[in-house]
Design a protein around this motif. Sequence first.
Motif, PDB file in Angstrom:
ATOM      1  N   GLY A   9       0.837  -1.201   0.000  1.00  0.00           N
ATOM      2  CA  GLY A   9       0.000   0.000   0.000  1.00  0.00           C
ATOM      3  C   GLY A   9       0.869   1.248   0.000  1.00  0.00           C
ATOM      4  O   GLY A   9       1.986   1.219  -0.519  1.00  0.00           O
ATOM      5  N   PRO A  10       0.395   2.373   0.560  1.00  0.00           N
ATOM      6  CA  PRO A  10      -0.827   2.458   1.352  1.00  0.00           C
ATOM      7  C   PRO A  10      -2.093   2.400   0.503  1.00  0.00           C
ATOM      8  O   PRO A  10      -2.094   2.765  -0.651  1.00  0.00           O
ATOM      9  N   LEU A  11      -3.157   1.913   1.146  1.00  0.00           N
ATOM     10  CA  LEU A  11      -4.471   1.860   0.551  1.00  0.00           C
ATOM     11  C   LEU A  11      -5.328   2.879   1.288  1.00  0.00           C
ATOM     12  O   LEU A  11      -5.500   2.776   2.498  1.00  0.00           O
ATOM     13  N   SER A  12      -5.820   3.872   0.555  1.00  0.00           N
ATOM     14  CA  SER A  12      -6.576   4.952   1.160  1.00  0.00           C
ATOM     15  C   SER A  12      -7.999   4.919   0.634  1.00  0.00           C
ATOM     16  O   SER A  12      -8.206   4.954  -0.589  1.00  0.00           O
ATOM     17  N   VAL A  13      -8.986   4.829   1.537  1.00  0.00           N
ATOM     18  CA  VAL A  13     -10.391   4.760   1.136  1.00  0.00           C
ATOM     19  C   VAL A  13     -11.215   5.698   2.022  1.00  0.00           C
ATOM     20  O   VAL A  13     -10.810   5.996   3.150  1.00  0.00           O
ATOM     21  N   PRO A  14     -12.379   6.139   1.539  1.00  0.00           N
ATOM     22  CA  PRO A  14     -13.220   7.001   2.372  1.00  0.00           C
ATOM     23  C   PRO A  14     -13.968   6.184   3.425  1.00  0.00           C
ATOM     24  O   PRO A  14     -14.242   4.989   3.245  1.00  0.00           O
ATOM     25  N   GLU A  15     -14.280   6.824   4.513  1.00  0.00           N
ATOM     26  CA  GLU A  15     -15.062   6.204   5.583  1.00  0.00           C
ATOM     27  C   GLU A  15     -16.351   5.624   5.025  1.00  0.00           C
ATOM     28  O   GLU A  15     -17.012   6.220   4.173  1.00  0.00           O
ATOM     29  N   GLY A  16     -16.694   4.419   5.502  1.00  0.00           N
ATOM     30  CA  GLY A  16     -17.920   3.769   5.062  1.00  0.00           C
ATOM     31  C   GLY A  16     -17.729   2.822   3.887  1.00  0.00           C
ATOM     32  O   GLY A  16     -18.611   2.016   3.593  1.00  0.00           O
ATOM     33  N   ALA A  17     -16.586   2.893   3.233  1.00  0.00           N
ATOM     34  CA  ALA A  17     -16.329   2.019   2.075  1.00  0.00           C
ATOM     35  C   ALA A  17     -16.065   0.585   2.529  1.00  0.00           C
ATOM     36  O   ALA A  17     -15.731   0.329   3.681  1.00  0.00           O
ATOM     37  N   ARG A  77     -16.283  -4.189   6.220  1.00  0.00           N
ATOM     38  CA  ARG A  77     -17.479  -3.432   5.813  1.00  0.00           C
ATOM     39  C   ARG A  77     -17.597  -2.176   6.655  1.00  0.00           C
ATOM     40  O   ARG A  77     -17.130  -2.131   7.805  1.00  0.00           O
ATOM     41  N   ASP A  78     -18.274  -1.166   6.099  1.00  0.00           N
ATOM     42  CA  ASP A  78     -18.529   0.074   6.836  1.00  0.00           C
ATOM     43  C   ASP A  78     -17.252   0.541   7.549  1.00  0.00           C
ATOM     44  O   ASP A  78     -17.206   0.708   8.770  1.00  0.00           O
ATOM     45  N   SER A  79     -16.208   0.735   6.776  1.00  0.00           N
ATOM     46  CA  SER A  79     -14.898   1.060   7.353  1.00  0.00           C
ATOM     47  C   SER A  79     -14.942   2.364   8.152  1.00  0.00           C
ATOM     48  O   SER A  79     -15.657   3.314   7.798  1.00  0.00           O
ATOM     49  N   GLN A  80     -14.179   2.372   9.237  1.00  0.00           N
ATOM     50  CA  GLN A  80     -14.118   3.500  10.165  1.00  0.00           C
ATOM     51  C   GLN A  80     -12.682   4.033  10.229  1.00  0.00           C
ATOM     52  O   GLN A  80     -11.730   3.281  10.024  1.00  0.00           O
ATOM     53  N   PRO A  81     -12.520   5.310  10.557  1.00  0.00           N
ATOM     54  CA  PRO A  81     -11.148   5.827  10.727  1.00  0.00           C
ATOM     55  C   PRO A  81     -10.330   5.008  11.726  1.00  0.00           C
ATOM     56  O   PRO A  81      -9.110   4.883  11.572  1.00  0.00           O
ATOM     57  N   SER A  82     -10.991   4.406  12.713  1.00  0.00           N
ATOM     58  CA  SER A  82     -10.275   3.582  13.700  1.00  0.00           C
ATOM     59  C   SER A  82      -9.748   2.275  13.094  1.00  0.00           C
ATOM     60  O   SER A  82      -8.968   1.562  13.738  1.00  0.00           O
ATOM     61  N   ASP A  83     -10.171   1.952  11.863  1.00  0.00           N
ATOM     62  CA  ASP A  83      -9.624   0.777  11.177  1.00  0.00           C
ATOM     63  C   ASP A  83      -8.280   1.085  10.519  1.00  0.00           C
ATOM     64  O   ASP A  83      -7.615   0.186   9.997  1.00  0.00           O
ATOM     65  N   SER A  84      -7.879   2.335  10.519  1.00  0.00           N
ATOM     66  CA  SER A  84      -6.584   2.713   9.925  1.00  0.00           C
ATOM     67  C   SER A  84      -5.452   2.043  10.699  1.00  0.00           C
ATOM     68  O   SER A  84      -5.305   2.254  11.904  1.00  0.00           O
ATOM     69  N   ALA A  85      -4.706   1.228  10.013  1.00  0.00           N
ATOM     70  CA  ALA A  85      -3.655   0.414  10.640  1.00  0.00           C
ATOM     71  C   ALA A  85      -2.931  -0.333   9.523  1.00  0.00           C
ATOM     72  O   ALA A  85      -3.292  -0.224   8.352  1.00  0.00           O
ATOM     73  N   THR A 105      -0.103  -4.509   4.726  1.00  0.00           N
ATOM     74  CA  THR A 105      -0.695  -3.446   3.911  1.00  0.00           C
ATOM     75  C   THR A 105      -1.127  -2.323   4.834  1.00  0.00           C
ATOM     76  O   THR A 105      -1.891  -2.543   5.785  1.00  0.00           O
ATOM     77  N   LYS A 106      -0.635  -1.114   4.557  1.00  0.00           N
ATOM     78  CA  LYS A 106      -1.044   0.041   5.358  1.00  0.00           C
ATOM     79  C   LYS A 106      -2.380   0.549   4.833  1.00  0.00           C
ATOM     80  O   LYS A 106      -2.511   0.868   3.648  1.00  0.00           O
ATOM     81  N   LEU A 107      -3.381   0.597   5.688  1.00  0.00           N
ATOM     82  CA  LEU A 107      -4.725   1.031   5.342  1.00  0.00           C
ATOM     83  C   LEU A 107      -5.015   2.366   6.003  1.00  0.00           C
ATOM     84  O   LEU A 107      -4.808   2.529   7.206  1.00  0.00           O
ATOM     85  N   ILE A 108      -5.521   3.305   5.211  1.00  0.00           N
ATOM     86  CA  ILE A 108      -5.902   4.625   5.726  1.00  0.00           C
ATOM     87  C   ILE A 108      -7.363   4.850   5.383  1.00  0.00           C
ATOM     88  O   ILE A 108      -7.751   4.793   4.205  1.00  0.00           O
ATOM     89  N   ILE A 109      -8.172   5.084   6.423  1.00  0.00           N
ATOM     90  CA  ILE A 109      -9.596   5.383   6.217  1.00  0.00           C
ATOM     91  C   ILE A 109      -9.785   6.882   6.443  1.00  0.00           C
ATOM     92  O   ILE A 109      -9.581   7.392   7.545  1.00  0.00           O
ATOM     93  N   LYS A 110     -10.206   7.579   5.395  1.00  0.00           N
ATOM     94  CA  LYS A 110     -10.349   9.031   5.471  1.00  0.00           C
ATOM     95  C   LYS A 110     -11.749   9.399   5.958  1.00  0.00           C
ATOM     96  O   LYS A 110     -12.729   8.940   5.398  1.00  0.00           O
ATOM     97  N   PRO A 111     -11.819  10.270   7.000  1.00  0.00           N
ATOM     98  CA  PRO A 111     -13.161  10.665   7.505  1.00  0.00           C
ATOM     99  C   PRO A 111     -13.927  11.471   6.456  1.00  0.00           C
ATOM    100  O   PRO A 111     -13.325  12.117   5.603  1.00  0.00           O
TER     101      PRO A 111
END
Lengths: 111, 113
Positions: A9-17, A77-85, A105-111
Amino acid sequence: QKEVEQDPGPLSVPEGAIVSLNCTYSNSAFQYFMWYRQYSRKGPELLMYTYSSGNKEDGRFTAQVDKSSKYISLFIRDSQPSDSATYLCAMSSSSNYQLIWGAGTKLIIKP
Amino acid sequence: DTAVSQTPKYLVTQMGNDKSIKCEQNLGHDTMYWYKQDSKKFLKIMFSYNNKELIINETVPNRFSPKSPDKAHLNLHINSLELGDSAVYFCASSQDRQVPQQYFGPGTRLTVL
């Protein structure tokens, strides 16, 4: 070729994706498959464990194993910023229980 | 009630020094591990003990010596520290050597100057 391949990654997705994280492997003897979550400056935390093929669900997390394709996935599912890790896959066989790790894989969930 | 604990959490030291990291687990597990995690987050197994017996000893410099006084404790001693030893060191445990699920400590961040 590494035994376990994982896109760093990083893999960056919006919150809720819905997030899909994947690992491929080359050793057909692997039977035990794990996903670990590692927050920054913390130790890896066991998130999901699957034996052999199939799916396993735990809340918003689903782990899938496709042994015919030598491919494992973790869906969030329903990804949250707290899932960023960083999410690490790990696997082992019944003849050698030593874990073989993906690179994470570094995951970033954008609020 | 921490399951796997390590001390110290941070270690900053000069090249050539000798240092130790301690690990304790209160899960009643038989098997313990030391891992090294580099800056790219890759986890590399170093050693594993099962009931105080060394069962995994990967290609690690002789300067690294593990010691298990009992099955709840696994310490790591490092002699003559080098710059390349800078990393995060994790202790982990599993129920026994045939149970793949491992539980990790919080890590020790070692910086060698």
